[in-house]
Design a protein around this motif. Sequence first.
Motif, mmCIF file in Angstrom:
data_model
loop_
_atom_site.group_PDB
_atom_site.id
_atom_site.type_symbol
_atom_site.label_atom_id
_atom_site.label_comp_id
_atom_site.label_asym_id
_atom_site.label_seq_id
_atom_site.Cartn_x
_atom_site.Cartn_y
_atom_site.Cartn_z
ATOM 1 N N VAL A 53 -0.751 4.364 -5.351
ATOM 2 C CA VAL A 53 -1.873 3.723 -6.031
ATOM 3 C C VAL A 53 -3.122 4.532 -5.753
ATOM 4 C CG1 VAL A 53 -0.996 1.348 -6.117
ATOM 5 C CG2 VAL A 53 -2.207 2.136 -4.068
ATOM 6 N N ARG A 54 -4.063 4.422 -6.675
ATOM 7 C CA ARG A 54 -5.366 5.054 -6.460
ATOM 8 C C ARG A 54 -6.449 4.104 -6.929
ATOM 9 N NH1 ARG A 54 -7.908 6.924 -11.062
ATOM 10 N NH2 ARG A 54 -6.590 7.355 -12.859
ATOM 11 N N PRO A 55 -7.658 4.224 -6.397
ATOM 12 C CA PRO A 55 -8.734 3.323 -6.798
ATOM 13 C C PRO A 55 -9.042 3.443 -8.290
ATOM 14 C CG PRO A 55 -9.323 4.449 -4.764
ATOM 15 C CD PRO A 55 -8.080 5.116 -5.289
ATOM 16 N N ASP A 56 -9.244 2.304 -8.929
ATOM 17 C CA ASP A 56 -9.636 2.229 -10.336
ATOM 18 C C ASP A 56 -10.232 0.849 -10.552
ATOM 19 O OD1 ASP A 56 -9.832 1.866 -13.102
ATOM 20 O OD2 ASP A 56 -8.093 3.123 -13.506
ATOM 21 N N ALA A 57 -11.541 0.790 -10.666
ATOM 22 C CA ALA A 57 -12.235 -0.496 -10.737
ATOM 23 C C ALA A 57 -11.819 -1.334 -11.932
ATOM 24 C CB ALA A 57 -13.747 -0.258 -10.771
ATOM 25 N N SER A 58 -11.260 -0.707 -12.968
ATOM 26 C CA SER A 58 -10.902 -1.441 -14.183
ATOM 27 C C SER A 58 -9.486 -2.006 -14.166
ATOM 28 C CB SER A 58 -11.049 -0.523 -15.405
ATOM 29 O OG SER A 58 -10.074 0.507 -15.370
ATOM 30 N N ARG A 59 -8.733 -1.792 -13.099
ATOM 31 C CA ARG A 59 -7.320 -2.187 -13.062
ATOM 32 C C ARG A 59 -7.026 -3.140 -11.914
ATOM 33 N NH1 ARG A 59 -3.553 0.966 -16.024
ATOM 34 N NH2 ARG A 59 -4.732 2.077 -17.617
ATOM 35 N N GLU A 60 -5.830 -3.750 -12.006
ATOM 36 C CA GLU A 60 -5.287 -4.513 -10.893
ATOM 37 C C GLU A 60 -3.779 -4.313 -10.856
ATOM 38 O OE1 GLU A 60 -6.317 -8.636 -11.394
ATOM 39 O OE2 GLU A 60 -4.667 -8.983 -12.781
ATOM 40 N N VAL A 61 -3.203 -4.527 -9.693
ATOM 41 C CA VAL A 61 -1.793 -4.246 -9.457
ATOM 42 C C VAL A 61 -1.130 -5.494 -8.879
ATOM 43 C CG1 VAL A 61 -0.189 -2.817 -8.118
ATOM 44 C CG2 VAL A 61 -2.292 -1.813 -8.984
ATOM 45 N N ALA A 62 -0.006 -5.901 -9.455
ATOM 46 C CA ALA A 62 0.783 -6.987 -8.879
ATOM 47 C C ALA A 62 1.578 -6.447 -7.701
ATOM 48 C CB ALA A 62 1.726 -7.570 -9.928
ATOM 49 N N GLY A 63 1.765 -7.282 -6.703
ATOM 50 C CA GLY A 63 2.540 -6.881 -5.540
ATOM 51 C C GLY A 63 2.548 -7.979 -4.494
ATOM 52 N N LEU A 64 2.919 -7.613 -3.283
ATOM 53 C CA LEU A 64 3.022 -8.568 -2.182
ATOM 54 C C LEU A 64 2.111 -8.164 -1.036
ATOM 55 C CD1 LEU A 64 6.910 -8.869 -1.783
ATOM 56 C CD2 LEU A 64 5.416 -10.309 -3.193
#
Length: 194
Positions: A53-64
């Motif tokens: 993963v890398r920083p990106d203010a416009s995104r979000e990532v599903a996970g645990l």
Amino acid sequence: MTDTISYFGYGSLVNDSTRPANGVAVPGRLSGWRREWRIAGRMGNFGVCSLTVRPDASREVAGLMVREDASGLPDLDEREWRYERCELAAGAFRPDNPSLPPMAGFVYTARAEHYRWGDADHPILQSYVDCVLAGFLKYWGEAGVREFVQTTCGWHVPILPDRDEPFYPRAVKIDTQTQALFDDVLRKGGACWL
């Protein structure tokens, strides 16, 4: 020193069979990050491509968000040796269960020397993809599998079809119906195979 650690898993760490059994996993979303197939390196005698993963203010990532005994940190660091730990901003992780508060922790991101797209000499292992998608299927169903494929960058990197003789050390068994689902979602998401 605290007796527990908390870390965000966004790939194979979402699959419960790849983590210590004593951990507690909370599904949710990490805002301000983008997931991509962008770690290329060697695994034994051949090249592979892994998730980061890398920083990106416009995104979000599903996970645990996983909490486990701090004594497991050396083993986790060894597993994630191509990565470095990055502390997460306060409130960046939001549990899917709205009754739970935001959680603090860290995430593993690619070390600069490994941060590059895979290619035909560094493909994505099908057995790795299966492990990851099986975790997403368990926690978020078919919709979670589709979202993973849609929100992950780098499907131009070819997939090596090693399902029958897996190279991935944490490979999992999946039934033929689930294999067909994964392959269909991947094809529709733009994935290609060697």
